[in-house]
Design an enzyme around this catalytic site. Sequence first.
Site, PDB file in Angstrom:
ATOM      1  N   ARG A  52       1.068  -1.236  -0.224  1.00 43.09           N
ATOM      2  CA  ARG A  52      -0.066  -0.186  -0.195  1.00 43.09           C
ATOM      3  C   ARG A  52       0.918   0.830  -0.223  1.00 43.09           C
ATOM      4  O   ARG A  52       0.841   2.143  -0.435  1.00 43.09           O
ATOM      5  CB  ARG A  52      -0.306  -0.006   0.962  1.00 43.09           C
ATOM      6  CG  ARG A  52      -2.479  -1.244   0.661  1.00 43.09           C
ATOM      7  CD  ARG A  52      -3.321  -0.932   2.859  1.00 43.09           C
ATOM      8  NE  ARG A  52      -3.938  -1.323   2.457  1.00 43.09           N
ATOM      9  CZ  ARG A  52      -5.358  -1.885   3.164  1.00 43.09           C
ATOM     10  NH1 ARG A  52      -5.585  -0.899   4.502  1.00 43.09           N
ATOM     11  NH2 ARG A  52      -6.203  -2.450   2.501  1.00 43.09           N
ATOM     12  N   ASP A 160     -14.773  10.880   9.935  1.00 44.85           N
ATOM     13  CA  ASP A 160     -13.743   9.652   9.544  1.00 44.85           C
ATOM     14  C   ASP A 160     -12.457  10.059   9.782  1.00 44.85           C
ATOM     15  O   ASP A 160     -12.092  11.607   9.697  1.00 44.85           O
ATOM     16  CB  ASP A 160     -14.177   9.124   7.569  1.00 44.85           C
ATOM     17  CG  ASP A 160     -13.791   7.637   7.537  1.00 44.85           C
ATOM     18  OD1 ASP A 160     -14.230   6.808   7.941  1.00 44.85           O
ATOM     19  OD2 ASP A 160     -12.481   7.754   7.525  1.00 44.85           O
TER      20      ASP A 160
END
Length: 289
Positions: A52, A160
């Site tokens: 990632r 978030d």
Amino acid sequence: MAAKKDKQDKGRGPLNLNPKMSDADFGKFSKLIKEEFGIKMPPSKKTMLEARLQKRLRALGFASHSQYCDFLFSPGGFERELTQLIDVVTTNTTDFFREPKHFELMLSTILPDLTQRNSRPVKVWSAGCSSGEEPYTLCMVMNEFAEKNANFKYSLLATDISTDILRKAMNAVYPMNKVDVVPMALKKKYLLKSKDKAKPLVRMKPELRNKVDFKRLNFMEPFPFKDQKDIIFCRNVVIYFDRATQYTLFQKFCSTLSRGGYLFIGHSESISGMELPVRQIAPTVYQKV
């Protein structure tokens, strides 16, 4: 040639398309991610993190994870890169009307109860809202309830930790297949179709988008709002935390919940064994006592 030399002079060197992460660097990343975000990163996650981070290495021109690690832990690098790192680390998987029984319970029991007990607007929090499917589902459900209950009003906060995912949530554009589960009547009422047939997209209508107050929030930091919430959705979020961090977070949620308010968690999560001021009213649904 001069540009290439400049890059090498900065210590970055020619790019390696598939650099490997050392155990030492992974240990540093893992410790930082746990301390800053509460997310557990065991050794089994090393390959995932290594893959990632490739995009960030390419974007910054680093040839190795060690160079990225040095940059991240530098004073200026830490401040600049931390929000980028969390975008890499977090997994944002969500759907409209996910775990549909939760929304059925909202309509049949919870919203009528809160409306009967309170004359003020019902305050709802979608904690860990990802790309927005959950808060927009909540909006559709509560708008439908409001049409049949004239006195019902609500406010909806969605938070978030990822700034990137919050931008997507605020934009509210989704592939057509993402809304397959949305009932046709609600699609017609709340969704706009793209006119570009080559790109089958939909967007939430402005009256729905304007109902949601999106904010960035790291659960490891003190909650910045003082008002208590009547409904908190925090589903499939705490699975990334260890048990001690989960307990601390659920305590914070309960402190933020009004008396008689409701907490929804994911079906893969559990508060079993935790001393919390709630009673279970349905699978993964709790009311504060």
